[in-house]
Design an enzyme around this catalytic site. Structure first.
Site, PDB file in Angstrom:
ATOM      1  N   ARG A  12     -19.185  15.861  51.214  1.00 31.87           N
ATOM      2  CA  ARG A  12     -18.162  14.968  51.100  1.00 31.87           C
ATOM      3  C   ARG A  12     -17.414  14.887  49.875  1.00 31.87           C
ATOM      4  NH1 ARG A  12     -21.485   9.817  52.783  1.00 31.87           N
ATOM      5  NH2 ARG A  12     -22.712  10.764  54.382  1.00 31.87           N
ATOM      6  N   HIS A  22     -26.053   2.503  51.372  1.00 30.90           N
ATOM      7  CA  HIS A  22     -27.261   2.548  50.742  1.00 30.90           C
ATOM      8  C   HIS A  22     -27.878   1.556  50.247  1.00 30.90           C
ATOM      9  CE1 HIS A  22     -25.685   7.035  49.908  1.00 30.90           C
ATOM     10  NE2 HIS A  22     -26.682   7.158  50.972  1.00 30.90           N
ATOM     11  N   GLU A  35     -36.768   3.351  51.614  1.00 31.57           N
ATOM     12  CA  GLU A  35     -35.802   2.425  52.672  1.00 31.57           C
ATOM     13  C   GLU A  35     -37.002   1.967  53.690  1.00 31.57           C
ATOM     14  OE1 GLU A  35     -31.497   4.152  52.869  1.00 31.57           O
ATOM     15  OE2 GLU A  35     -32.898   5.676  52.146  1.00 31.57           O
ATOM     16  N   ARG A  47     -32.876   0.478  61.101  1.00 30.54           N
ATOM     17  CA  ARG A  47     -31.881   0.375  59.914  1.00 30.54           C
ATOM     18  C   ARG A  47     -30.415   0.403  60.768  1.00 30.54           C
ATOM     19  NH1 ARG A  47     -29.512   5.660  57.608  1.00 30.54           N
ATOM     20  NH2 ARG A  47     -28.224   4.954  56.031  1.00 30.54           N
ATOM     21  N   ASN A  84     -34.871   4.678  62.284  1.00 33.39           N
ATOM     22  CA  ASN A  84     -33.514   4.972  61.838  1.00 33.39           C
ATOM     23  C   ASN A  84     -32.941   5.971  62.720  1.00 33.39           C
ATOM     24  OD1 ASN A  84     -31.587   5.752  60.211  1.00 33.39           O
ATOM     25  ND2 ASN A  84     -32.688   6.335  58.564  1.00 33.39           N
TER      26      ASN A  84
END
Ligand code: AMP
Length: 398
Positions: A241, A180, A384, A91, A7
């Site tokens: 965010r 996601h 993940e 990823r 990743n």
């Protein structure tokens, strides 16, 4: 077969080596501050000591070289030689409309991912650098790309088209993509298992609440709506965010603060969210400590966060005409019982009854509602890396 899962971010690289047959994690770690001063690799073989070593990493190729050295180290390595790594799973953040599933990485795939670069300028180039570095050091090992956006490609048009001139979609592919996806896919599948029902007969709302946060409506095994949009900025209030705001605020702030659009975007991405509201921290552990000590700013940020999650859940109940399971995952969703409880307090209309003893358990797969609750609420730790290893194995063993 052992699969190396990578990743790769712009200055960091997380990795796990997973035995695809047993699904056992053999080793994992992270390279931090790639291209910067003070770079270091943290490596931990399963059952062994975690080691942190400072080492110069001018680029990602050097970082991957150090990862491979750690994995094959005579004393602490998880394997004896690189021959024991059968494939690499990467990823990849943005596959645009081109990728609705994982894919073996070829020159054409790399070109297609490059074409998505302007959709994810911070992430895709870093992901591609990770691929190039692995190709250089392991030229004969097959590689697979697993996209964050792919799971959401099943969304119907009514969910992904914005109220903008349609030509922007046609010309520039401006639409909702969602992110996601690997996590939403994994967690919704596990939710069906916990419910004891077939995946294609369950309506689940997955709340992936981490530093980045998104909610996803999964109906009969397909993502039908999700809160992140064209970029990961839309939707929930996150660590830093803003999530959803009136777009008119951007012009207003630019004029008042005398800043340009890029600076406004920086505010929305880096200085907003619970950090901006609380002026305490973007990290829910810090916020929780401050809130328990009665600090009003932290309580305010957490209250607003929970309210927004509850509103999204309500809208996805509408989108799916009901819901069978609500699943919490990621750093906050898995670990913060106060946040879960605050969100569920809005959901009495779904007949939800939380069992507080079960809710106080963290980090394990568990249904946290009472047997009488009309809708099941669950905590499901996301994984993940395991999904990436599974998808990689499925494609390379063919
Ligand atoms: P993630 O992006 O999934 O790593 O999640 C990061 C967020 O999860 C941060 O706000 C953390 O404060 C929160 N978090 C992670 N681990 C824990 C924990 N053990 N207890 C409480 N909050 C946690």
């Amino acid at each position: 077969m052992n699969i190396l899962v990578i990743n790769c971010g712009s200055s960091s690289l997380k990795f796990q080596l997973i035995n695809a047959e047993t699904e056992e994690v053999l080793a994992k770690g992270i390279c931090e501050r790639i291209g910067l001063d003070g770079s270091r690799i943290v490596y931990q073989p399963t059952g062994g000591e975690k080691e942190s070593t400072e080492s110069p990493m001018p680029d990602h190729t050097q970082a991957i070289r150090l990862v491979l050295e750690s994995l094959t180290n005579e004393k602490t390595g998880a394997v004896r030689s690189l021959d024991e790594i059968g494939a690499v799973g990467h990823r990849l953040v943005h596959g645009g409309e081109k990728f609705a599933s994982s894919t073996i990485i070829t020159d054409e795939v790399i070109k297609a991912v490059e074409e998505c670069n302007d959709l994810a300028p911070l992430h895709n180039p870093a992901n591609l650098i990770g691929i190039a570095a692995c190709q250089e050091l392991m030229p004969h090992v097959p590689m697979v790309g697993v996209f964050d956006t792919a799971f959401h490609q099943t969304m119907p048009e009514k969910a992904f088209i914005y109220g903008l001139p349609y030509e922007y979609y046609k010309k520039y592919k401006v639409r909702r993509y969602g992110f996601h996806g690997t996590s939403h896919s994994y967690v919704s599948k596990r939710a069906a298992v916990l419910l004891g029902k077939p995946y294609d007969q369950v309506r689940t709302i997955v709340c992936h609440l981490g530093n980045g946060a998104s909610v996803c409506a999964v109906k009969n095994g397909k993502s039908v709506d999700t809160s992140m949009g064209f970029t990961p900025l839309e939707g929930l209030i996150m660590g830093t965010r803003s999530g959803d705001i009136d777009p008119g605020i951007m012009e207003f702030i630019a004029e008042k603060e005398n800043i340009d659009i890029y600076e406004v975007m920086d505010v929305l991405n880096q200085k907003s969210g619970v950090l901006g509201i609380s002026e305490v921290s973007s990290d829910f552990r810090d916020l929780q400590v401050a809130a328990l000590a009665g600090k009003e700013e932290a309580i305010r940020a957490m209250t607003i966060f929970a309210y927004h999650v509850a509103k999204y859940i309500g809208s996805y109940v509408a989108a799916m005409n009901g819901v069978d399971a609500i699943a919490f995952t990621a750093g906050i969703g898995e670990n913060n019982r106060y946040v879960r409880n605050d969100i569920c307090e809005y959901l009495g209309y779904l007949g939800i009854e939380i069992d507080q003893e079960k809710n106080s358990k963290a980090g394990e797969e568990i249904i946290i509602t009472t047997p009488e609750s009309k809708t099941a609420v669950m905590v499901i730790p996301t994984n993940e890396e395991l999904v990436i290893a599974r998808e990689t194995f499925a494609l390379v063993k063919q």
